[in-house]
Design an enzyme around this catalytic site. Structure first.
Site, mmCIF file in Angstrom:
data_model
loop_
_atom_site.group_PDB
_atom_site.id
_atom_site.type_symbol
_atom_site.label_atom_id
_atom_site.label_comp_id
_atom_site.label_asym_id
_atom_site.label_seq_id
_atom_site.Cartn_x
_atom_site.Cartn_y
_atom_site.Cartn_z
ATOM 1 N N ASP A 24 -9.034 -4.503 -3.024
ATOM 2 C CA ASP A 24 -7.987 -3.952 -2.406
ATOM 3 C C ASP A 24 -7.733 -2.266 -2.890
ATOM 4 O O ASP A 24 -8.572 -2.137 -3.764
ATOM 5 C CB ASP A 24 -6.560 -4.773 -2.753
ATOM 6 C CG ASP A 24 -5.221 -4.004 -2.347
ATOM 7 O OD1 ASP A 24 -5.181 -3.840 -1.380
ATOM 8 O OD2 ASP A 24 -4.394 -3.742 -3.129
ATOM 9 N N ASP A 76 -4.496 0.130 -2.617
ATOM 10 C CA ASP A 76 -3.221 0.549 -3.169
ATOM 11 C C ASP A 76 -2.743 -0.426 -4.344
ATOM 12 O O ASP A 76 -2.830 -1.541 -3.998
ATOM 13 C CB ASP A 76 -2.046 0.600 -2.178
ATOM 14 C CG ASP A 76 -2.587 1.860 -1.317
ATOM 15 O OD1 ASP A 76 -2.731 2.936 -1.619
ATOM 16 O OD2 ASP A 76 -2.657 1.561 0.037
#
Length: 221
Positions: free
Chosen positions: A14, A16
């Site tokens: 991922d 953020d």
């Protein structure tokens, strides 16, 4: 200090909250959105992490037409891409990405391609060789589609992938894909990842014969 070693044939990351700390931007943009719609900013911020914006809007404004959410989401993505103040790397992220080198790894993010590239550049982080962004999936996290797509693009069985995630939606998506999940930071720890560390500081990577070993200092299993 206890060290846990995890092996995998691909690492799915991922962005953020996992590699990039963009909380300052997310908070600014979504608090303005909340004010425009008469919602409490704190309530909105409990929903938005890890999801595509239009899905967050659908949860927060359940009576609003999908087309309106999609249109406003496009504006929100442009607003976020134009704001990089306070965007910094998660501690240890650059060293972790550099250590992965040519080992199979992918970025799997709810951001679109433009925002992903802007934020990774703003944080001074190298882009993984494979990007699965919002444009490439039909369903947002917590749906596992993005992680399964990345595994297919890397030609690695989902069970042999390790996901790195920070949010409830992301952890759920990784687990639903049949993958092990390394939770990063305080948001992830409350949502049942397979492993958990506070950040990527001191997370050691060694790749050999198509397998990467990741040593997690002080991890919680």
């Amino acid at each position: 200090m206890t060290t846990t070693t995890v092996t995998a044939r691909a690492v799915l990351l991922d962005m953020d909250g996992t590699l990039v700390n963009s909380d300052a931007v997310v908070e600014r943009v979504w608090r303005r959105w909340a004010e425009r719609h008469g919602l409490l900013g704190d309530d909105v911020l409990k929903v938005v992490h890890g999801r595509q914006g239009h899905l967050s809007m659908a949860i927060l404004l359940p009576e609003r037409p999908v087309a309106e959410n999609l249109a406003e989401n496009r504006l929100m993505l442009a607003e976020e891409a134009a704001d990089t103040e306070g965007v910094v790397p998660i501690a240890g992220a650059r060293a972790f990405l550099e250590a992965l080198g040519g080992f199979p790894h992918a970025l799997v993010t709810s951001a679109d391609d433009t925002l992903a590239r802007v934020r990774m550049a703003a944080a001074g982080l190298p882009l993984p060789p494979v990007l699965v962004t919002a444009e490439l999936v039909s369903a947002s996290k917590p749906n596992p589609e993005g992680f399964l797509a990345a595994a297919a693009m890397l030609a690695v069985d989902p069970a042999d992938c390790l996901v790195l995630e920070d949010s409830e939606a992301g952890v759920a998506a990784g687990l639903a894909a049949g993958m092990r999940v390394l939770g990063i930071g305080p948001r992830a720890g409350a949502h049942g990842p397979t492993f958990h560390v506070p950040d990527l500081t001191g997370v050691a990577v060694a790749a050999r014969d198509g397998v990467v070993s990741i040593a997690l200092p002080g991890s919680r299993v």
